[in-house]
Design a protein around this motif. Sequence first.
Motif, PDB file in Angstrom:
ATOM      1  N   TYR A  91       0.719  -1.410  -0.002  1.00  0.00           N
ATOM      2  CA  TYR A  91      -0.034   0.231   0.013  1.00  0.00           C
ATOM      3  C   TYR A  91       1.098   0.948   0.567  1.00  0.00           C
ATOM      4  CZ  TYR A  91      -3.426   3.698   1.872  1.00  0.00           C
ATOM      5  OH  TYR A  91      -4.469   4.814   1.483  1.00  0.00           O
ATOM      6  N   GLN A  92       1.653   1.430   0.993  1.00  0.00           N
ATOM      7  CA  GLN A  92       2.694   1.939   0.626  1.00  0.00           C
ATOM      8  C   GLN A  92       3.764   2.576  -0.376  1.00  0.00           C
ATOM      9  OE1 GLN A  92       5.245   1.389   4.000  1.00  0.00           O
ATOM     10  NE2 GLN A  92       4.047   2.793   5.484  1.00  0.00           N
ATOM     11  N   THR A  93       3.749   1.689  -0.664  1.00  0.00           N
ATOM     12  CA  THR A  93       4.261   1.155  -2.436  1.00  0.00           C
ATOM     13  C   THR A  93       3.598   2.093  -3.555  1.00  0.00           C
ATOM     14  OG1 THR A  93       5.953  -0.497  -2.045  1.00  0.00           O
ATOM     15  CG2 THR A  93       5.831   0.152  -4.042  1.00  0.00           C
ATOM     16  N   VAL A  94       2.744   1.510  -3.480  1.00  0.00           N
ATOM     17  CA  VAL A  94       1.708   2.494  -4.615  1.00  0.00           C
ATOM     18  C   VAL A  94       1.213   4.174  -4.120  1.00  0.00           C
ATOM     19  CG1 VAL A  94      -1.183   2.074  -5.155  1.00  0.00           C
ATOM     20  CG2 VAL A  94       0.724   0.264  -5.175  1.00  0.00           C
ATOM     21  N   MET A  95       0.932   3.886  -2.936  1.00  0.00           N
ATOM     22  CA  MET A  95       0.480   5.719  -2.568  1.00  0.00           C
ATOM     23  C   MET A  95       2.181   6.457  -2.939  1.00  0.00           C
ATOM     24  SD  MET A  95      -2.028   5.336  -2.007  1.00  0.00           S
ATOM     25  CE  MET A  95      -2.329   7.394  -1.423  1.00  0.00           C
ATOM     26  N   ASN A  96       3.464   6.107  -2.919  1.00  0.00           N
ATOM     27  CA  ASN A  96       4.228   6.707  -2.543  1.00  0.00           C
ATOM     28  C   ASN A  96       4.536   7.180  -4.892  1.00  0.00           C
ATOM     29  OD1 ASN A  96       4.816   7.527  -0.766  1.00  0.00           O
ATOM     30  ND2 ASN A  96       6.143   5.739   0.264  1.00  0.00           N
ATOM     31  N   MET A  97       4.054   6.285  -5.120  1.00  0.00           N
ATOM     32  CA  MET A  97       4.073   5.866  -7.201  1.00  0.00           C
ATOM     33  C   MET A  97       3.947   7.754  -7.779  1.00  0.00           C
ATOM     34  SD  MET A  97       2.965   2.942  -8.483  1.00  0.00           S
ATOM     35  CE  MET A  97       3.597   1.368  -8.346  1.00  0.00           C
ATOM     36  N   GLN A  98       4.551   7.992  -8.154  1.00  0.00           N
ATOM     37  CA  GLN A  98       4.188   9.662  -8.876  1.00  0.00           C
ATOM     38  C   GLN A  98       3.624   9.101 -10.290  1.00  0.00           C
ATOM     39  OE1 GLN A  98       7.092  12.251  -8.734  1.00  0.00           O
ATOM     40  NE2 GLN A  98       7.784  12.464  -6.961  1.00  0.00           N
ATOM     41  N   ILE A  99       2.666   9.912 -10.668  1.00  0.00           N
ATOM     42  CA  ILE A  99       1.277  10.049 -11.754  1.00  0.00           C
ATOM     43  C   ILE A  99       2.353  10.966 -12.896  1.00  0.00           C
ATOM     44  CG2 ILE A  99      -0.536   9.418 -12.729  1.00  0.00           C
ATOM     45  CD1 ILE A  99      -1.750   9.887 -10.715  1.00  0.00           C
TER      46      ILE A  99
END
Length: 99
Positions: A91-99
């Motif tokens: 979850y933290q990895t996905v939330m830290n992804m930049q779009i």
Amino acid sequence: MAIQAVQSVLSGAVGQMAPAQSAGASQTSFSDFLAKELDKVNEVSATADQMAQSYATGGSVTATQLMIAEQQASLAVDMVSQVASKVTSAYQTVMNMQI
């Protein structure tokens, strides 16, 4: 050899995926699956506790049976802890992804 447009290839692929998605609606959701598995872990732990009480009061439970039940409960709880850690990390990895 005929060259197809990208749009026609994509629309064909999406059309092939649609029946699989509609068939998936009859399957259980992730939250239902997770709740069911957590209930199983709770049952294993409760069984080990009951066996410990039975052993302590002189019941028909042997020391070997008790130790096996306790280890199964311990492993089940450890697995839940590890899965929770992995889910949190994902979850933290996905939330830290930049779009």
